[in-house]
Design a protein around this motif. Structure first.
Motif, PDB file in Angstrom:
ATOM      1  N   UNK A   1       0.886  -1.233  -0.115  1.00  0.00           N
ATOM      2  CA  UNK A   1      -0.108   0.002   0.123  1.00  0.00           C
ATOM      3  C   UNK A   1       0.844   1.306   0.294  1.00  0.00           C
ATOM      4  N   UNK A   2       2.130   1.197   0.824  1.00  0.00           N
ATOM      5  CA  UNK A   2       2.852   2.342   0.490  1.00  0.00           C
ATOM      6  C   UNK A   2       3.506   2.575  -0.651  1.00  0.00           C
ATOM      7  N   UNK A   3       3.636   1.685  -1.475  1.00  0.00           N
ATOM      8  CA  UNK A   3       4.165   1.708  -2.712  1.00  0.00           C
ATOM      9  C   UNK A   3       3.197   2.096  -3.698  1.00  0.00           C
ATOM     10  N   UNK A   4       1.931   1.665  -3.577  1.00  0.00           N
ATOM     11  CA  UNK A   4       0.738   2.283  -4.401  1.00  0.00           C
ATOM     12  C   UNK A   4       0.273   3.707  -3.903  1.00  0.00           C
ATOM     13  N   UNK A   5       0.517   4.244  -2.853  1.00  0.00           N
ATOM     14  CA  UNK A   5       0.425   5.489  -2.278  1.00  0.00           C
ATOM     15  C   UNK A   5       1.626   6.395  -3.175  1.00  0.00           C
TER      16      UNK A   5
ATOM     17  N   UNK B   1      -6.107   5.864   0.994  1.00  0.00           N
ATOM     18  CA  UNK B   1      -7.514   6.613   0.598  1.00  0.00           C
ATOM     19  C   UNK B   1      -7.665   8.044   0.593  1.00  0.00           C
ATOM     20  N   UNK B   2      -6.755   8.365   1.265  1.00  0.00           N
ATOM     21  CA  UNK B   2      -6.643  10.086   1.568  1.00  0.00           C
ATOM     22  C   UNK B   2      -5.698  10.496   0.228  1.00  0.00           C
TER      23      UNK B   2
ATOM     24  N   UNK C   1     -15.982   5.225  -3.444  1.00  0.00           N
ATOM     25  CA  UNK C   1     -15.530   4.937  -1.937  1.00  0.00           C
ATOM     26  C   UNK C   1     -16.905   4.590  -1.056  1.00  0.00           C
ATOM     27  N   UNK C   2     -17.635   5.382  -1.014  1.00  0.00           N
ATOM     28  CA  UNK C   2     -18.845   5.386  -0.238  1.00  0.00           C
ATOM     29  C   UNK C   2     -19.825   4.242  -0.590  1.00  0.00           C
TER      30      UNK C   2
ATOM     31  N   UNK D   1      -8.746   9.992   9.329  1.00  0.00           N
ATOM     32  CA  UNK D   1     -10.240   9.486   9.238  1.00  0.00           C
ATOM     33  C   UNK D   1     -11.147  10.736   9.017  1.00  0.00           C
ATOM     34  N   UNK D   2     -10.760  11.425   9.831  1.00  0.00           N
ATOM     35  CA  UNK D   2     -11.646  12.743   9.803  1.00  0.00           C
ATOM     36  C   UNK D   2     -11.357  13.473   8.673  1.00  0.00           C
ATOM     37  N   UNK D   3     -10.219  13.680   8.077  1.00  0.00           N
ATOM     38  CA  UNK D   3      -9.905  14.313   6.935  1.00  0.00           C
ATOM     39  C   UNK D   3     -10.767  13.836   5.714  1.00  0.00           C
ATOM     40  N   UNK D   4     -10.733  12.397   5.795  1.00  0.00           N
ATOM     41  CA  UNK D   4     -11.118  11.529   4.624  1.00  0.00           C
ATOM     42  C   UNK D   4     -12.697  11.612   4.664  1.00  0.00           C
ATOM     43  N   UNK D   5     -13.368  11.474   5.911  1.00  0.00           N
ATOM     44  CA  UNK D   5     -14.685  11.793   5.758  1.00  0.00           C
ATOM     45  C   UNK D   5     -15.287  13.134   5.565  1.00  0.00           C
ATOM     46  N   UNK D   6     -14.335  13.897   5.862  1.00  0.00           N
ATOM     47  CA  UNK D   6     -14.645  15.491   5.279  1.00  0.00           C
ATOM     48  C   UNK D   6     -14.902  15.386   3.911  1.00  0.00           C
TER      49      UNK D   6
END
Length: 670
Positions: free
Chosen positions: A70-74, A115-116, A128-129, A153-158
């Motif tokens: 996942x780090x590589x994909x990011x 995801x962010x 994503x939802x 998580x807060x940033x992504x939800x926003x």
């Protein structure tokens, strides 16, 4: 310097074919190359590296490997071409990443970070939802206290809250801030969408309170007041769902919605008729708060609507009036309902076929009967009393019976005409049967009210001025019921039971007979002889408190923590301390550990109870045996009470201290 070429083909082979250890190694290598700017779209022209990593992510066997991939994909997300970004934004790819949200700390932290970073891609925000469990997991992670995880998580939800459907999913998961933002600042269409969603949600009391605290009530009230028909309807539905929370009811009352809701109920505009039911339901919920009493005209207005409304609205209005009149500080409200013809308006409901409406009307009548019993009774005819007795004797629900018994218990006991009607209707044996059927039932508030009402009815049939009625009650078996209530009832029921026992015991002296038998050939029964009344006593012949076995349970009440029934209990025990029998009466009370109990009341009771307890103690301490055994325990308490207590108690305390030889009998100390 020219950039060193990266062998993407070699990386691809190792990603596809390496074991987990090799996969982790090559993923770290890919991440480093991408971060250094040495691996980009021109290096992986065919866009094969991202799909290869995604394929291995889905089947990776350890958290460490998944974190590396996942780090590589990011890192790659910021430097690959549009085709690779599209693959990263696919439902399959996002689903693989979302699965990591529920795993260990490092893995979920990396998953949120991916995801962010990907959320900048429009397709990601849209898709994503739709991935099952994603929003729920993000809301959960927002509430955990983990460095990095919580904030991301807060940033992504926003970011995701730009989509109203995502906002609804967040609300279902218990995160309401975005929904409330839409209610306050969204378009009219989105406001209706959010309000409708609230109206349909299953919400715990905690979540309802949370929505209120976060500010949902005010914009919903504004929608109801100023919105179009659709907005009004959705707002009322949402407020109805939230209003069962007492906290929200108070917010509603403070919002100024009470008047507009009543205005709506009075409206005859056909287009608004569909709004009347939820409006009446909200008023019913708001009435749970004592704040509703600040609106003094609410109850009379509701009363005037009763006969103009459908059964559903009638029920809501009756329940609202019940709540209003049931508040402990609602005496003025109850008086206003009676003054506006409330009792006469409710009497026809005694024969109502709709059971819920009938019970609500009975409960309201019960509340209205609490004050001014004579005024209330004057509005009752014999037929109404007979109807209440029939409800009690019928196979009606316990709710109906409890309310009917409660009403009858509140009618003035001094009204001999009512007593005569109720006696002829066989109320007493009916109520005794009802008592026996419910005394061992499970402990509920409904059972408690029923027993309190029954105890109140017993007072009517044990009044001191009608010994014939007392004999009738004792013959039906009222005394064992009263003794059981001393142990099983509420404070109020115990108090009422003690009052009845006191009334019966006051007649014992006039009913006592000589110990000698009329027939000399029949020896007197030692078992029937009463040490207090010094005669042949039985419950049925002399209503004897001792033979009834009531002394011990009466004393147990005084020993308890509740002080509400002390006065009635002391009145009952004091009947054993009358002038002709006080010596033996004090011995019986002492044997039941009553002296310690009386000292407890003298210390902690209200003034009336203290006065009665000290009066009894003065007689008890006339006896030397009691002075010797209890004098030392009593003297410190009595001296303290004399110094700090009410002055009205001092003369009698002085007499006790004189008995204890701590003061001269004629002392003027007090």
């Amino acid at each position: 310097m020219p950039r060193t070429a990266v062998d993407v083909e070699d990386l691809l082979v190792r990603v596809k074919n390496g074991d987990d250890g090799e996969l982790a190694h090559v993923a770290r290598e890919v991440a480093a190359l991408a971060e250094e700017g040495r691996l980009g779209e021109e290096d992986d022209e065919e866009g094969l590296l991202v799909p290869a990593l995604l394929a291995r992510l889905a089947g990776a066997g350890s958290a460490e490997v998944r974190v590396c991939v996942m780090a590589a994909l990011r890192r790659l997300a910021g430097c690959v071409g549009s085709e690779s970004k599209e693959r990263l934004a696919s439902i399959e790819a996002l689903s693989s990443i979302v699965r990591s949200l529920s795993r260990d700390v490092d893995e979920r932290r990396e998953a949120i970070a991916v995801l962010l970073d990907l959320s900048g891609i429009p397709q990601v925000r849209q898709r994503i939802g739709r991935i099952k469990g994603c929003i729920v997991m993000l809301v959960t992670l927002r509430n955990v206290h983990e460095s990095g995880t919580e904030d991301d998580a807060e940033k992504l939800l926003h970011i995701l809250s730009s989509n109203p459907q995502n906002v609804l999913l967040m609300a279902e998961a218990g995160y309401f801030r975005p929904l409330i933002h839409y209610l306050k600042e969204g378009s009219d269409m989105n406001k209706v969408l959010m309000a409708t969603a609230i109206s349909k949600m299953f919400l715990s009391e905690q979540k309802k309170s949370s929505l209120g605290e976060d500010g949902a009530v005010e914009p919903l009230v504004e929608m109801f007041k100023y919105g179009n028909l659709e907005a009004k309807h959705s707002a009322l539905g949402a407020l109805h769902n939230l209003s069962s929370s007492l906290q929200n009811s108070e917010l509603l009352i403070n919002s100024g919605i009470t008047g507009p809701l009543l205005q709506l109920l009075f409206s005859v505009t056909s287009v608004l008729m569909t709004l009347r039911e939820p409006a009446s339901a909200i008023l019913s919920a708001m009435a749970q708060s004592e704040l509703i009493l600040l609106h003094r005209d609410v109850a009379p207005q509701m009363l005037s609507l009763l006969n103009l409304s459908s059964p559903v609205i009638q029920l809501h209005l009756l329940r609202a009036l019940n709540s209003i009149s049931g508040h402990t500080i609602a005496k003025r409200a109850r008086r206003k309902i009676r003054q506006n013809g409330g009792v006469q308006l409710l009497l026809p409901f005694l024969t109502e076929k709709n059971l819920d409406i009938k019970i609500a009307a009975l409960n309201l009548m019960f509340h209205l009967s609490k004050d001014s019993p004579q005024e209330f009774a004057e509005q009752f005819r014999e037929t109404h009393l007979d109807t209440l007795v029939k409800i009690i004797s019928s196979p009606a629900s316990r709710d109906e019976k409890a309310a009917a018994v409660g009403i009858l218990s509140n009618l003035p006991v001094t009204d001999k005409k009512i007593t005569e009607i109720l006696a002829q209707a066989n109320l007493l044996p009916t109520v005794i049967s009802l008592f026996e059927a419910n005394i061992t039932a499970s402990l509920t508030s409904q059972r408690m009210l029923l027993l309190e009402g029954i105890a109140g009815v017993f007072i009517r049939f044990t009044v001191t001025w009608d010994k014939k009625l007392q004999s009738l009650a004792v013959g039906y078996g009222v005394v064992p019921c009263l003794v059981k209530l001393l142990s099983e009832g509420s404070v109020d029921a115990k108090s009422k039971a003690a009052t009845s026992l006191a009334q019966l015991s006051q007649s014992s002296m006039s009913l006592r007979k000589s110990r000698s038998s009329k027939w000399l050939c029949v020896p007197p029964s030692a078992e029937a002889h009463c040490i207090v009344h010094n005669c042949q006593c039985t419950v049925k012949s002399t209503f004897c408190l001792v033979k009834a076995g009531a002394v011990n349970p009466l004393v147990r009440i005084l020993e308890g923590e509740e002080r509400g029934s002390d006065g009635a209990v002391l009145e009952a025990l004091a009947t054993l301390m009358q002038d002709d029998i006080w010596e033996n009466g004090s011995r019986v009370i002492e044997k039941a550990s009553g002296i310690h109990a009386l000292l407890r009341v003298a210390e902690a009771g209200d003034l009336g109870s203290q006065d009665k307890a000290i009066w009894m103690l003065e007689r008890i301490f006339r006896l030397e045996a009691h002075r010797e055994r209890y004098g030392e325990v009593a003297q410190a308490l009595l001296i303290d009470l004399a110094q700090k207590g009410d002055p009205i108690l001092k003369p009698m305390i002085g007499k006790i201290l004189a008995h204890l030889e701590l003061l001269q009998t004629q002392s003027s100390y007090f």
